[in-house]
Enzyme design. Structure first.
Site, short mmCIF file in Angstrom:
data_model
loop_
_atom_site.label_atom_id
_atom_site.label_comp_id
_atom_site.label_asym_id
_atom_site.label_seq_id
_atom_site.Cartn_x
_atom_site.Cartn_y
_atom_site.Cartn_z
CG ASP A 1 -22.01 -68.28 113.87
OD1 ASP A 1 -21.56 -68.84 112.70
OD2 ASP A 1 -21.30 -67.21 114.22
CB SER A 17 -19.64 -63.64 107.43
OG SER A 17 -18.50 -64.65 107.73
CG HIS A 45 -17.88 -59.67 115.77
ND1 HIS A 45 -17.21 -59.33 114.31
CD2 HIS A 45 -17.93 -60.89 116.00
CE1 HIS A 45 -16.83 -60.71 113.89
NE2 HIS A 45 -17.37 -61.45 114.97
#
Lengths: 286, 286
Positions: A150, A185, A37
């Site tokens: 993703d 993750s 992120h």
């Protein structure tokens, strides 16, 4: 950093920025932030004048037997991290704010959503597209940042943006991995040490695919079978899918001619993990 | 009036208007314009600085056995009409411009779309929502204008706008009728003189509902049955549905307590016509 819980609130703040001609970068997340992120956040901070991060564990993208309720959450920790990075706005709405009673509008990317992860997670990408479109409409970002982890999600979002004529530009950033290769993750927190070790088989199988490809193998079935054989040596692992597909339409390839996405989903005991690499015929980092 | 066939073209024109702070009004149509459309156009011209009309016979809102190919088209005539009214932009894209090869993104308002017309036209409102969202994203209007004639459509579009946090404001304008009461519709051109006469039964049945309601009847079943009896006296008419529903959620009412929508769809031979009125407990024009 301003923390906004309400749609009207974040909109008001951003209105002032837009009127002043500032560009807006947006990183949508489900929180429990990791370096994956943060790589997106840093890119947004570099590229745009104002960075908005959203944290919202989106119920509509979880199936009825999936981990919506267990999904890890720690908003205080996330706020600290984002504040230190210099993020301008955190949008962290409640479920009721995003899906008030009577909510019923959904967006689908009808073909792409049924490939790969879509097969074992029906409705997942419908939920993803819906929440991303809603967030885009609230934030109206110039840029939005997604992780290659993703891969299917990134491809579907790009397709939705194109099909619906949205003006937001999508930037997809590389997978961030732990030192041993495990793709970061939020779901890695579900793994006990033994499972954490077993989970390395995902990346190992991708490395094997890369090696075979580099050695000249172009038959997708051969590469997939080698990956499957490797994964099946790991007793805790159960394959959901191993696929080699075209980047654009996610159609299965027999022979690798174009840049190809090697993607897999594997259960380590009960924890479903995904990973992928791009095999490219041209010389560039995959 | 500028006639734009391409998305980029209309966007470029509007960009200049938006930068100058002008408000944009938008009237989406399928063309073959009648006074119903023109009432929307005039309202937009009054209310906003720039008016965009779109003409696009949207294939995704027609079922496979419906009248997409026969739907009346006369772009030259429409251009003349709009030019005289003082419309600023006509957006008249091709099917390929709106749905290029590989197109696959659709929007649904999942509950409302299955009521009333949605039952006999599966997929219709999905097509409507999709094209309206696409057009809204291209035009980014401050106001968009819809006719009460397509009551369910107007309610669904408003719901989509709310659910997806669009900033466009929706204004719904009253049904425009011929002198004898027939609601204007491009599909009226399908009617031969005998059918045109028979088609009056729709409005007559709505007037009957209004009369019964004014006389104190609040039982929806009684009113509906009176309408059905009247329509069945017309040999060319075949009822698709007659419904009395709540305005907001289109749920069938047993007793009329709130403002109620009386809506019906009737085939006159092969031509499917719709009409509606609002029964209101408060004194206002319905």
């Amino acid at each position: 950093m301003k923390v906004c819980r309400k749609i009207d609130e974040i909109r008001q703040h951003l209105q002032a920025d837009k009127t002043s001609g500032r560009t807006i970068g947006f990183v949508p997340t489900m929180g429990y932030l990791h370096e994956g992120h943060l790589s997106l956040v840093r890119e947004s901070l570099n590229l745009t004048d104002r960075t908005v991060v959203s944290i919202f564990v989106n119920p509509t993208q979880f199936g009825p037997r999936e981990d919506y309720h267990q999904y890890p959450r720690n908003l205080e920790r996330d706020i600290n991290i984002l504040q230190k990075l210099g993020v301008d706005y955190l949008f962290a709405p409640s479920v009721e704010e995003m899906y008030p009673p009577g909510y019923q509008t959904y967006v689908e990317v009808t073909e792409l959503q049924n490939k790969l992860c879509g097969r074992s997670r029906p409705g997942h990408f419908r939920g993803v597209c819906t929440i991303v479109l809603k967030l885009f409409n609230i934030i109206q970002p110039d840029w939005a940042f997604f992780g290659q982890k993703d891969a299917q999600q990134a491809i579907i979002i790009q397709k939705m943006v194109t099909d619906l004529h949205l003006t937001t530009r999508i930037k997809v950033l590389p997978i961030v991995r732990d030192k041993d290769g495990l793709a970061l993750s939020s779901r890695n927190t579900y793994l006990n040490p033994q499972e954490r070790q077993a989970a390395l088989v995902l990346y190992k199988s991708l490395q094997l695919a890369q090696q075979l490809f580099a050695a000249g193998e172009r038959n997708a079935t051969v590469i997939k079978q080698a990956m499957i054989d490797l994964i099946q040596q790991e007793p805790l692992a159960k394959i959901d899918y191993v696929a080699i597909v075209e980047m654009e339409n996610l159609e299965e390839l027999k022979e690798i001619k174009e840049p190809a996405l090697v993607a897999l989903a594997v259960f380590i005991n009960r924890v479903r993990l995904i990973d992928n690499i791009i095999l490219s015929l041209k010389e560039k980092k995959s």
